[in-house]
Structure formats: C-alpha cells, structure tokens
Design an enzyme around this catalytic site. Sequence first.
Site, short mmCIF file in Angstrom:
data_model
loop_
_atom_site.label_atom_id
_atom_site.label_comp_id
_atom_site.label_asym_id
_atom_site.label_seq_id
_atom_site.Cartn_x
_atom_site.Cartn_y
_atom_site.Cartn_z
N ASN A 110 0.82 -1.22 0.00
CA ASN A 110 0.00 0.00 0.00
C ASN A 110 0.85 1.27 0.00
O ASN A 110 0.58 2.21 -0.74
CB ASN A 110 -0.94 0.00 1.21
CG ASN A 110 -1.88 -1.18 1.18
OD1 ASN A 110 -1.98 -1.86 0.16
ND2 ASN A 110 -2.56 -1.44 2.29
N HIS A 156 -17.86 37.46 -29.16
CA HIS A 156 -19.03 36.76 -29.75
C HIS A 156 -18.74 36.28 -31.17
O HIS A 156 -19.66 36.16 -31.98
CB HIS A 156 -20.27 37.67 -29.77
CG HIS A 156 -20.53 38.38 -28.48
ND1 HIS A 156 -21.29 37.85 -27.47
CD2 HIS A 156 -20.08 39.58 -28.03
CE1 HIS A 156 -21.33 38.71 -26.45
NE2 HIS A 156 -20.59 39.76 -26.76
N SER A 277 -7.66 14.84 -48.28
CA SER A 277 -8.87 14.03 -48.22
C SER A 277 -8.73 12.91 -49.24
O SER A 277 -8.06 13.06 -50.27
CB SER A 277 -10.07 14.91 -48.56
OG SER A 277 -11.11 14.14 -49.13
N LYS A 283 -8.54 19.50 -50.60
CA LYS A 283 -8.52 19.62 -49.14
C LYS A 283 -7.12 19.66 -48.53
O LYS A 283 -6.20 19.01 -48.99
CB LYS A 283 -9.29 18.44 -48.50
CG LYS A 283 -10.78 18.54 -48.60
CD LYS A 283 -11.32 19.84 -48.05
CE LYS A 283 -12.18 19.79 -46.84
NZ LYS A 283 -12.77 18.66 -46.31
N GLU A 290 -7.43 19.37 -34.78
CA GLU A 290 -8.70 18.71 -34.45
C GLU A 290 -8.49 17.58 -33.44
O GLU A 290 -9.28 17.40 -32.52
CB GLU A 290 -9.36 18.15 -35.72
CG GLU A 290 -9.90 19.25 -36.63
CD GLU A 290 -10.26 18.73 -38.01
OE1 GLU A 290 -10.90 17.67 -38.11
OE2 GLU A 290 -9.90 19.39 -39.00
N TYR A 317 -6.46 1.94 2.31
CA TYR A 317 -6.36 1.42 0.94
C TYR A 317 -7.53 0.49 0.62
O TYR A 317 -7.97 -0.31 1.45
CB TYR A 317 -5.04 0.64 0.76
CG TYR A 317 -4.92 0.04 -0.64
CD1 TYR A 317 -4.41 0.80 -1.68
CD2 TYR A 317 -5.35 -1.25 -0.92
CE1 TYR A 317 -4.32 0.28 -2.97
CE2 TYR A 317 -5.26 -1.78 -2.21
CZ TYR A 317 -4.74 -0.99 -3.22
OH TYR A 317 -4.66 -1.51 -4.50
N GLN A 322 -6.52 0.81 -7.41
CA GLN A 322 -5.68 0.32 -8.51
C GLN A 322 -6.13 0.95 -9.84
O GLN A 322 -5.37 0.98 -10.80
CB GLN A 322 -5.77 -1.21 -8.57
CG GLN A 322 -4.91 -1.83 -9.64
CD GLN A 322 -4.77 -3.33 -9.44
OE1 GLN A 322 -4.02 -3.79 -8.58
NE2 GLN A 322 -5.48 -4.11 -10.23
N LYS A 325 -4.15 4.36 -11.84
CA LYS A 325 -2.97 4.53 -12.67
C LYS A 325 -3.25 4.68 -14.16
O LYS A 325 -2.70 5.58 -14.81
CB LYS A 325 -1.99 3.37 -12.43
CG LYS A 325 -1.18 3.62 -11.16
CD LYS A 325 -0.38 2.43 -10.71
CE LYS A 325 -1.22 1.37 -10.05
NZ LYS A 325 -1.94 1.84 -8.84
N1 ARG Z 1 -1.49 -3.30 -7.60
C1 ARG Z 1 -1.95 -2.59 -6.45
C2 ARG Z 1 -2.42 -1.17 -6.85
O1 ARG Z 1 -2.11 -0.76 -7.91
C3 ARG Z 1 -0.86 -2.46 -5.42
C4 ARG Z 1 -1.34 -2.37 -4.02
C5 ARG Z 1 -1.92 -3.64 -3.57
N2 ARG Z 1 -2.26 -3.62 -2.20
C6 ARG Z 1 -3.12 -4.50 -1.71
N3 ARG Z 1 -3.39 -4.40 -0.46
N4 ARG Z 1 -3.69 -5.37 -2.45
O2 ARG Z 1 -3.09 -0.53 -6.13
#
Ligand code: ARG
Length: 460
Positions: A110, A156, A277, A283, A290, A317, A322, A325
């Site tokens: 964690n 405007h 195009s 074009k 865009e 946690y 997870q 990310k």
């Molecule tokens: N892969 C987990 C994440 O990205 C890591 C932490 C996992 N911790 C746990 N108590 N399962 O969050």
Amino acid sequence: MAKMWAGRTDGVTSKLADDFNSSIHFDSRMFRQDITGSMAHAAMLGAKNIISQAEAEQIMDGLSGILEDIESGKLPFDMECEDIHMFVEQELTARIGDVGKKLHTARSRNDQVALDFRMYLRDEIDEIVELCTGLTRTVTDQAEAYADAIMPGYTHLQRAQPITFGHHLMAYAMMLLRDLGRLTDCRKRMNVSPIGSCALAGTTYDTDRVFEAEKLGFDAVCMNSIDGVSDRDFAIELLSALSILMMHLSRFSEEVILWCSWEFKFVELSDSFTTGSSIMPQKKNPDMAELCRGKTGRVYGDLMGLLTVMKGIPLAYNKDMQEDKEAVFDACDTVKMCLKVFAEMIAGMKAIPENMKSAAQKGFINATDLADYLVRKGLPFRTAYKISGGIVADCIARGLVLETYPMEDYQKHSPLIEEDVYSAVDLSVCVEKRISLGGTSVASVYKQIAFVREQLTAIF
Ligand code: ARG
C-alpha cells in the site's frame, strides 16, 4: 501456483480472478521507481539494523541487477505476477534466495504503490513542464514575428476591435505560463514520501522515514500513515492541471482550425502537419489541431474517472485505487503527444497578414476609436457612442467605411469632427494608441514577450 501472499488462504485463485485483479500490464511501467524505492528501503533497513548491513547490500545488488536486466531487455515481465511490486520481489528472491524475502519488512504494497506512483508522476511532470515550456517559447517567437500584424479581435465571434496577431498569440502564452505554474505547484505537493506508512498504521520497527525520503529526493514525508496510503490527491491535482492545459490547447486548436478555413484564411499550416482528403483533391485539413481538440475530452474523462473512483472509498487502501494509474498514465501520454505535435504545428504556421488586414478593414472595428475621438473633443462617452453608432449605421446603409466616410457627412453627425478623424480611425493608429499595460500596441506586446521569456528562464 500459490500467491506470495498465501497464508490465511491457500493463495490459489481462479484464472479469471487473476486476470481481473492483476495490474502488471500497466503498472510495469513503474519498474524503475519500484526498484529504486526498494533499494532505498533496503538501505534504511540496513542502516537501522533491522536487517544486517550485509543483507541490505545483497538486496541492493540483486535489485540493481534486476533493473539493469529489465532496462537491457534481458528480463521480461512475468505477466503471471499480480503487479510490478510482486514481480520485483519474486525475481529478487529467485536471484538471491531467502534474503530477498526480508525486503518487505516494515512496508506494505500500500505504501509501496503510493511511493512508486508519486515518483513516476513527478518525472512525468518534469517532462510535461519541459514540453510546455518549449511550446510557450514557440508561441512567443511567433508572437514576436507577427507583433505588428493587424487583425480583427473578436467578441461573440464578431469583429470587435483591431489587435495584432502577436497580441492574440501572447494571450495563449499567458495561459501556458499559468499551466506551468500549476504543474510545478502540483509537483511540490506531490513530492512528499508515503513510504513507511506501511499497510495503514505505521510499524513497530524503528524505521527512519526521513532517511528513505531524502534518499529518494522527496522534500518531506506524509505525516499521517492512514493518509499516506489513502491519498490520491496528487494524481487528481495533476489530472486537473492537465485538463486545464488541454482546455487551452483545445481553444487554440479551435482558432487554428477557423483561421485555416477559406472563410478566414489568416494562417497556412505547413504541409507536414496537415492531411488531405481521400476524395476531395482540394482539401488541406488541420487534423492535428482537431485531434488535440478531441483528445481534450479524453483527458477530462481521465479526471472525472479518478474523481469518481475516489469519491466513496473509506480509509485506508481499497483495491478500487488500482484504477488510478491507467487514467493518469493515459492523460500524461496524451498531453505529451499533444504538446509535441502542437509545438511543431505552431512553429510551422505562417500567418497571412494581408488577409488579416483586409478582415480588419471590414466590420467597423475602429468604431470605439471614433467614439474615443469624440470624447477627446469633449463629449461624454455615452453621447459619443451614440453619434458613432449613427455614423456606422449610415456607412452600412451606403456601403462605406469610417476610413473614407466623407467629411461633410461626418460633420452632419457632429460639428466636432475634423480632418484629424481620419488618423483617429486608421487601424495602425488604433492599435498603436492602445498603450495601456497588457494592451495591443506593438510596444506593449514586446513587453509581454519579455515578461514571458523572463518567467520561463525562472522555471528552467
Ligand atoms: N497493484 C496494487 C495497486 O495498484 C498495489 C497495491 C496492492 N495492495 C493490496 N493491499 N492489495 O493498487
């Protein structure tokens, strides 16, 4: 195979559950941070005699070998592992035996994942800041090149007052400067170490969190272990800063797209940053702009996604986290690409000052200057505004413009109007007279350019 965390359970999970649970396919990109974090942790355990110095060194050597082998491509990630943390630990133990199992003393995944993520993102911020600085420089250089190119300024999307293209571009430079401020500010709050928070409650070992934090380049340590493992503000803050940055690129894109149209034709993009195009031979499409505009939605989505993931999670946690990310990785990748493409697109953009000028000559964008002229002759602004409005209406009805409106007609509207009115409504004079701080006069635009360049040198 039983999981490394087999204990209370036999650690055997279904293949489906494994696939669902695993994060190695996206968190493996944090391998460097995970390994350097672990090296600092081993060093701390050794320094505090929680493990022996010899064991710490064995662990550090093992880890640096793993890092080298991943970097050289010799060691592929084992996708059977749940995440990058498990992979590194498994590999370490395979290489150095049971000593490897001591690494996870006084820490948890964690605090480890929170550490890796902060370290990874602060590097991303550094890259994004560099790219954003580059774009700001490019925009400023273009502003300098077109510091006196007169164009209509809009409100405007109606022609409003004469400005220069340089002045208009500098508005974007100011936005980008604020983006840089937000990113560097966010980095400061991010650069606080969570390692040592352990699972949530801290630890009974006599650890030295400050030692570890300093080794890893952090400015401070999280002061509450529960917060240390539960906080994802740094990621949300970064996504917010990136969303605002993308909003700026999107507005800029929208203008570039308009300026490229036959209706405006204020700029020409280089062939290498446009597309054709498949059916219409005439074009030349501003696809890059865009796409930047379109990808803005994607980055906003990343921000909304993470805010929503976090909103109902009890401390500390939870596995929901997870999900943090991929959103942030996606936003960083997207922003970096957009900044690179945008900078090149803007560097190759050529303005067409004649078209800007002729657009500026239509639309009575000097009507405010006519009113200001009458104010200088002694009229209150509201009265001057009314008289100027009447003159504009007459011009429209007769197909005339203020620059060539006959003197006898001017005088019918106000006897205060004399020959010098023609200079007052001359577009270059209108621009040059706007000398107020931040205004559109060439001198003022040069001041803005100098200001931005000075601020950029302070960042780098
Ligand atoms: N892969 C987990 C994440 O990205 C890591 C932490 C996992 N911790 C746990 N108590 N399962 O969050």
